[in-house]
Design a protein around this motif. Structure first.
Motif, PDB file in Angstrom:
ATOM      1  N   ASP A  81       0.824  -1.204   0.000  1.00 35.79           N
ATOM      2  CA  ASP A  81       0.000   0.000   0.000  1.00 35.79           C
ATOM      3  C   ASP A  81       0.864   1.262   0.000  1.00 35.79           C
ATOM      4  OD1 ASP A  81      -2.529   1.082  -0.259  1.00 35.79           O
ATOM      5  OD2 ASP A  81      -2.772   1.369   1.905  1.00 35.79           O
ATOM      6  N   ASP A  82       1.946   1.232  -0.800  1.00 36.40           N
ATOM      7  CA  ASP A  82       2.900   2.328  -0.873  1.00 36.40           C
ATOM      8  C   ASP A  82       2.674   3.093  -2.186  1.00 36.40           C
ATOM      9  OD1 ASP A  82       5.180   3.970  -1.161  1.00 36.40           O
ATOM     10  OD2 ASP A  82       6.464   2.520  -0.129  1.00 36.40           O
ATOM     11  N   ILE A  83       2.463   4.391  -2.077  1.00 38.41           N
ATOM     12  CA  ILE A  83       2.192   5.244  -3.232  1.00 38.41           C
ATOM     13  C   ILE A  83       3.352   5.248  -4.232  1.00 38.41           C
ATOM     14  CG2 ILE A  83       3.086   7.395  -2.213  1.00 38.41           C
ATOM     15  CD1 ILE A  83      -0.192   7.291  -4.116  1.00 38.41           C
ATOM     16  N   ALA A  84       4.527   4.829  -3.816  1.00 40.12           N
ATOM     17  CA  ALA A  84       5.689   4.782  -4.716  1.00 40.12           C
ATOM     18  C   ALA A  84       5.421   3.877  -5.920  1.00 40.12           C
ATOM     19  CB  ALA A  84       6.929   4.307  -3.963  1.00 40.12           C
ATOM     20  N   CYS A  85       4.450   2.988  -5.815  1.00 39.75           N
ATOM     21  CA  CYS A  85       4.118   2.115  -6.948  1.00 39.75           C
ATOM     22  C   CYS A  85       3.810   2.929  -8.197  1.00 39.75           C
ATOM     23  CB  CYS A  85       2.955   1.184  -6.604  1.00 39.75           C
ATOM     24  SG  CYS A  85       1.345   1.984  -6.405  1.00 39.75           S
ATOM     25  N   VAL A  86       3.280   4.132  -8.028  1.00 42.98           N
ATOM     26  CA  VAL A  86       2.895   4.964  -9.166  1.00 42.98           C
ATOM     27  C   VAL A  86       4.123   5.392  -9.981  1.00 42.98           C
ATOM     28  CG1 VAL A  86       1.749   7.115  -9.864  1.00 42.98           C
ATOM     29  CG2 VAL A  86       0.813   5.751  -7.976  1.00 42.98           C
ATOM     30  N   GLY A  87       5.206   5.730  -9.310  1.00 40.42           N
ATOM     31  CA  GLY A  87       6.426   6.123 -10.014  1.00 40.42           C
ATOM     32  C   GLY A  87       6.956   5.002 -10.885  1.00 40.42           C
ATOM     33  N   TRP A  88       6.895   3.780 -10.366  1.00 34.72           N
ATOM     34  CA  TRP A  88       7.364   2.618 -11.127  1.00 34.72           C
ATOM     35  C   TRP A  88       6.461   2.330 -12.321  1.00 34.72           C
ATOM     36  CZ3 TRP A  88      11.992   0.349 -10.548  1.00 34.72           C
ATOM     37  CH2 TRP A  88      12.728   0.702  -9.405  1.00 34.72           C
ATOM     38  N   ILE A  89       5.145   2.495 -12.142  1.00 38.51           N
ATOM     39  CA  ILE A  89       4.193   2.304 -13.236  1.00 38.51           C
ATOM     40  C   ILE A  89       4.448   3.328 -14.343  1.00 38.51           C
ATOM     41  CG2 ILE A  89       1.759   2.678 -13.861  1.00 38.51           C
ATOM     42  CD1 ILE A  89       2.109  -0.056 -12.754  1.00 38.51           C
ATOM     43  N   LEU A  90       4.702   4.581 -13.952  1.00 39.41           N
ATOM     44  CA  LEU A  90       4.942   5.617 -14.954  1.00 39.41           C
ATOM     45  C   LEU A  90       6.141   5.287 -15.838  1.00 39.41           C
ATOM     46  CD1 LEU A  90       4.199   8.875 -12.936  1.00 39.41           C
ATOM     47  CD2 LEU A  90       2.918   7.997 -14.904  1.00 39.41           C
ATOM     48  N   ILE A  91       7.201   4.786 -15.234  1.00 34.87           N
ATOM     49  CA  ILE A  91       8.383   4.423 -16.031  1.00 34.87           C
ATOM     50  C   ILE A  91       8.072   3.233 -16.930  1.00 34.87           C
ATOM     51  CG2 ILE A  91      10.701   3.424 -15.899  1.00 34.87           C
ATOM     52  CD1 ILE A  91      10.755   6.382 -15.496  1.00 34.87           C
ATOM     53  N   ALA A  92       7.351   2.256 -16.418  1.00 38.64           N
ATOM     54  CA  ALA A  92       6.991   1.100 -17.247  1.00 38.64           C
ATOM     55  C   ALA A  92       6.201   1.558 -18.476  1.00 38.64           C
ATOM     56  CB  ALA A  92       6.175   0.095 -16.429  1.00 38.64           C
ATOM     57  N   ILE A  93       5.234   2.422 -18.261  1.00 39.36           N
ATOM     58  CA  ILE A  93       4.434   2.926 -19.376  1.00 39.36           C
ATOM     59  C   ILE A  93       5.309   3.744 -20.326  1.00 39.36           C
ATOM     60  CG2 ILE A  93       2.537   4.480 -20.018  1.00 39.36           C
ATOM     61  CD1 ILE A  93       1.188   3.621 -17.344  1.00 39.36           C
ATOM     62  N   GLN A  94       6.151   4.580 -19.765  1.00 38.83           N
ATOM     63  CA  GLN A  94       7.034   5.411 -20.585  1.00 38.83           C
ATOM     64  C   GLN A  94       7.947   4.557 -21.462  1.00 38.83           C
ATOM     65  OE1 GLN A  94       9.738   8.020 -18.346  1.00 38.83           O
ATOM     66  NE2 GLN A  94       8.758   9.709 -19.415  1.00 38.83           N
ATOM     67  N   GLU A  95       8.496   3.501 -20.880  1.00 36.00           N
ATOM     68  CA  GLU A  95       9.363   2.608 -21.653  1.00 36.00           C
ATOM     69  C   GLU A  95       8.597   1.960 -22.805  1.00 36.00           C
ATOM     70  OE1 GLU A  95      12.738   1.632 -21.546  1.00 36.00           O
ATOM     71  OE2 GLU A  95      12.911   3.452 -20.359  1.00 36.00           O
ATOM     72  N   ARG A  96       7.373   1.527 -22.537  1.00 31.89           N
ATOM     73  CA  ARG A  96       6.578   0.871 -23.586  1.00 31.89           C
ATOM     74  C   ARG A  96       6.197   1.857 -24.682  1.00 31.89           C
ATOM     75  NH1 ARG A  96       5.445  -1.130 -27.422  1.00 31.89           N
ATOM     76  NH2 ARG A  96       3.726  -2.526 -27.893  1.00 31.89           N
ATOM     77  N   VAL A  97       5.758   3.034 -24.291  1.00 31.83           N
ATOM     78  CA  VAL A  97       5.357   4.051 -25.262  1.00 31.83           C
ATOM     79  C   VAL A  97       6.559   4.475 -26.116  1.00 31.83           C
ATOM     80  CG1 VAL A  97       4.525   6.430 -25.480  1.00 31.83           C
ATOM     81  CG2 VAL A  97       3.371   4.834 -23.923  1.00 31.83           C
TER      82      VAL A  97
END
Length: 115
Positions: free
Chosen positions: A69-85
């Motif tokens: 339940d750590d909000i830091a998960c969002v930062g990791w998701i953003l990079i994953a999406i950025q890498e894919r895009v």
């Protein structure tokens, strides 16, 4: 849009919403995770131009933070999406990249060279 692009757009909408709803302290945590993820993915080689190893690593880290339940998960998701895009082979990838860039601009700037 294909199914993958739709799923990414939904995940990006969720991540953007999390950033927008976050207080300054949580935004700072997201930003720190984002820069940590960005540094880590830069050290992971692409597989014949495919960013999948980087993306999988980011989603695994995000899942770990989300389970706690750590909000830091969002930062990791953003990079994953950025890498894919950034692979530039999704329908409407330019639109997705614009949304990712705008979401990242909402984060407090963090210089990864300063500790």
């Amino acid at each position: 849009m294909n199914d993958e692009a739709v799923a990414l757009a939904k995940t990006l909408a969720w991540a953007g919403g999390m950033v927008l709803q976050s207080d300054p302290e949580d935004r700072q945590l997201i930003a720190l995770a984002y820069w940590e993820a960005k540094t880590l993915v830069a050290s992971i080689p692409k597989d014949n131009g495919d960013a999948r190893p980087r993306i999988v690593t980011c989603f695994e880290r995000s899942d770990t933070y989300r389970a706690a339940d750590d909000i830091a998960c969002v930062g990791w998701i953003l990079i994953a999406i950025q890498e894919r895009v950034n692979e530039r082979n999704l329908p409407d990838w330019r639109k997705l990249r614009k949304v990712v860039d705008q979401t990242v601009k909402l984060l407090p700037h963090h210089d990864p060279t300063v500790h």
